[in-house]
Design an enzyme around this catalytic site. Structure first.
Site, short mmCIF file in Angstrom:
data_model
loop_
_atom_site.label_atom_id
_atom_site.label_comp_id
_atom_site.label_asym_id
_atom_site.label_seq_id
_atom_site.Cartn_x
_atom_site.Cartn_y
_atom_site.Cartn_z
N TRP A 194 -45.56 13.23 -14.74
CA TRP A 194 -45.75 11.84 -14.31
C TRP A 194 -45.33 10.87 -15.40
O TRP A 194 -44.76 9.82 -15.11
CB TRP A 194 -47.19 11.59 -13.87
CG TRP A 194 -47.57 12.40 -12.65
CD1 TRP A 194 -48.56 13.32 -12.58
CD2 TRP A 194 -46.94 12.37 -11.37
NE1 TRP A 194 -48.59 13.88 -11.31
CE2 TRP A 194 -47.62 13.31 -10.56
CE3 TRP A 194 -45.88 11.64 -10.82
CZ2 TRP A 194 -47.27 13.54 -9.22
CZ3 TRP A 194 -45.53 11.87 -9.49
CH2 TRP A 194 -46.21 12.81 -8.71
N ASP B 101 -51.62 5.17 -17.03
CA ASP B 101 -51.75 5.71 -15.68
C ASP B 101 -53.03 6.55 -15.65
O ASP B 101 -53.11 7.58 -16.31
CB ASP B 101 -50.51 6.58 -15.39
CG ASP B 101 -50.61 7.36 -14.08
OD1 ASP B 101 -51.63 7.25 -13.37
OD2 ASP B 101 -49.64 8.09 -13.77
N LYS C 186 -56.32 10.33 -5.67
CA LYS C 186 -56.82 11.46 -6.46
C LYS C 186 -58.35 11.45 -6.49
O LYS C 186 -58.98 12.38 -6.06
CB LYS C 186 -56.24 11.42 -7.88
CG LYS C 186 -54.72 11.32 -7.94
CD LYS C 186 -54.03 12.60 -7.45
CE LYS C 186 -52.59 12.40 -7.01
NZ LYS C 186 -51.66 11.99 -8.03
C1 LIG Z 1 -50.24 11.68 -8.15
C2 LIG Z 1 -49.91 10.98 -9.39
C3 LIG Z 1 -48.89 10.02 -9.45
C4 LIG Z 1 -47.97 9.70 -8.29
O1 LIG Z 1 -48.57 9.01 -7.32
P1 LIG Z 1 -47.85 8.61 -5.93
O2 LIG Z 1 -48.88 7.71 -5.34
O3 LIG Z 1 -47.62 9.86 -5.16
O4 LIG Z 1 -46.59 7.89 -6.25
C5 LIG Z 1 -48.68 9.36 -10.64
N1 LIG Z 1 -49.43 9.63 -11.72
C6 LIG Z 1 -50.42 10.56 -11.70
C7 LIG Z 1 -51.21 10.81 -12.94
C8 LIG Z 1 -50.68 11.24 -10.54
O5 LIG Z 1 -51.66 12.18 -10.54
#
Ligand SMILES: *Cc1c(COP(=O)(O)O)cnc(C)c1O
Length: 359
Positions: free
Chosen positions: A101, A171, A195
Site C-alpha cells: 500500500w 494511512d 477494514k
Molecule cells: C485496503 C487498504 C488500502 C486500499 O483501499 P481501497 O479502499 O481498496 O482503495 C489502502 N491502504 C491500506 C493500509 C489498506 O489496508
C-alpha cells in the site's frame, strides 16, 4: 442464522450489535417514515446522522479543534492521488516503503512530483519496520508519508518516524480506531473504513486545517480538493449516506464498549492469544519481526504450501473463514479487527492446536 468467525482483511467483520441495529432501522429510521437509504442528504435527519457521526469520532479519537474530519469516497487508492495533488507544493515528498500500500501510494505520487524513498523494508519482503529514528528527510519535502499498519504484511509502526519538522501523512486504514492515537502528531490521517470501521465506500480523512489549501496542483479536479469537502461539511455532492450511517453506529458501539483505550486492551489480549501460540507451535510460525507485529493483521505460515492449503480448507469447513494469506505472501493471515470477539481467536488457536496434533 449462523455467523462464522470472519478473519477477512477487508471488507471485514462488523459488530453484530451494529448489524442488528441497522436491520431494525433498515425500513424506517426513527420516525422518519423512510430508510436512511431513501433520505435526502440535505434532510435534517441525515444532517443529524452525519454531525453525530463526526462528533462521536472526534470524541473517540480526541481530535483537536484545528483538524477537519471529511467523509469521502474513492477508497484508499484515491487518497494516494489526493495527498500529493493537495500537498505537493514543492513537488517533492518522502515516502517510507513498508508494503504494497505504501508502494502504490509512492507510485501514484510519482505522477505529480519527485518521490524520495527514505526508508524501506523491501529487502526482507516487508517483514519488519525500518529504523525511522534518523531519516534522510529531504529539506524541501512537502510531507513524509507512511502506511502505519501494513494490512498485507502484518507490521505496524510502534513509534512514528522523526520527520524533522515535516508534516506526517499516515494511512491508518487497517488500524483505524483500534487504539488511541495522538492526532496532533499528524498532518493528515486517513483510512478506508472497510477494514476496521464500517462498510466499504467511505474514506475518512482527518486533516489539519492549514493543509486544506487553495494552492493545490492546478489540474486537481474539484472533487479531489480537500477544500471542496471541508468547505461543505462533506456534503459538496451526495455522500455515501447509508455507509456513513453504519460508521456512526460503529462509533456508538465503540463508545459503549468504553472507547479506544479499552479497544486497545482487548486487541492486545486477542493478538497475544494468537502470537503466543505461533511462538510455541512447532508447525505454525509468524512471518513478522516480533517488535513490529500488528495487532490487527497476523500473517503466519507452516513453511509447506500443501499443509497451508489443507489447513485453510479444514479451517474454512469448521467456520473459520477468510484465513488465506494475501497472494503476495502466501500462507495464512488472520485479521483481528475490533469486531472479532476474543472467543473467535481462542477457538481458532484451539483449532490450530488440534490440527497440529493430528498432523
Ligand atoms: C485496503 C487498504 C488500502 C486500499 O483501499 P481501497 O479502499 O481498496 O482503495 C489502502 N491502504 C491500506 C493500509 C489498506 O489496508
Amino acid at each position: 442464522m449462523s455467523r462464522v468467525y470472519n478473519f477477512s482483511a477487508g471488507p471485514a467483520v462488523l459488530p453484530e450489535e451494529v448489524l442488528k441495529t441497522a436491520a431494525d432501522e433498515l425500513v424506517e429510521y426513527g420516525t422518519s417514515g423512510m430508510s436512511v437509504m431513501e433520505m435526502s442528504h440535505r434532510s435534517k435527519d441525515f444532517e443529524d446522522i452525519l454531525n453525530t457521526a463526526e462528533a462521536d469520532l472526534r470524541e473517540l479519537m480526541g481530535i483537536p479543534a484545528n483538524y477537519k474530519v471529511l467523509f469521502l469516497q474513492g477508497g484508499g487508492n484515491t487518497q494516494f492521488a489526493m495527498v500529493p495533488m493537495n500537498l505537493m507544493k514543492n513537488r517533492v515528498a518522502d515516502y517510507i516503503l513498508t508494503g504494497q500500500w505504501a508502494k502504490k501510494a509512492a507510485k501514484e505520487a510519482e505522477l505529480y512530483g519527485k518521490v524520495n524513498i527514505i526508508a524501506s523494508s523491501a529487502d526482507k519482503t516487508f517483514s519488519y519496520i525500518p529504523d525511522v529514528s534518523d531519516l534522510p528527510v529531504s529539506p524541501d519535502a512537502d510531507y513524509v508519508y507512511i502506511c502505519q499498519n501494513n494490512t498485507i504484511y502484518g507490521t505496524t509502526f510502534k513509534k512514528l518516524p522523526d520527520t524533522k519538522g515535516k508534516d506526517l501523512v499516515s494511512d491508518i486504514s487497517s488500524m483505524f480506531l483500534s487504539e488511541p492515537m495522538d492526532v496532533s502528531k499528524y498532518g493528515i490521517l486517513w483510512g478506508g473504513v472497510q477494514k476496521n470501521v464500517g462498510p466499504a465506500g467511505v474514506t475518512i480523512v482527518i486533516i489539519r486545517e492549514d493543509l486544506i489549501r487553495e494552492d493545490v496542483l492546478p489540474f486537481t479536479p474539484t472533487m479531489l480538493r480537500y477544500k471542496t469537502h471541508a468547505d461543505n461539511n462533506s456534503l459538496y455532492n451526495t455522500p455515501p449516506c447509508y455507509n456513513i450511517y453504519v460508521c456512526g453506529l460503529v462509533f456508538k458501539w465503540l463508545k459503549a464498549m468504553g472507547g479506544l483505550t479499552v479497544m486497545q486492551q482487548r486487541n492486545e489480549k486477542k493478538a497475544a492469544i494468537l502470537y503466543d501460540y505461533l511462538d510455541r507451535s512447532n508447525l505454525f510460525k509468524g512471518t513478522v519481526r516480533k517488535e513490529d507485529r500488528s495487532l490487527m493483521n497476523v500473517p503466519f505460515i507452516t513453511g509447506d504450501e500443501a499443509i497451508d492449503k489443507k489447513f485453510i480448507a479444514e479451517a474454512t469447513a469448521a467456520g473459520f473463514k477468510n484465513l488465506k494469506g494475501h497472494r503476495t505472501v502466501g500462507g495464512m493471515r488472520a485479521s483481528l479487527y475490533n469486531a472479532m470477539p476474543e472467543e473467535g481467536v481462542a477457538k481458532l488457536v484451539q483449532f490450530m492446536e488440534d490440527f497440529e496434533k493430528k498432523l
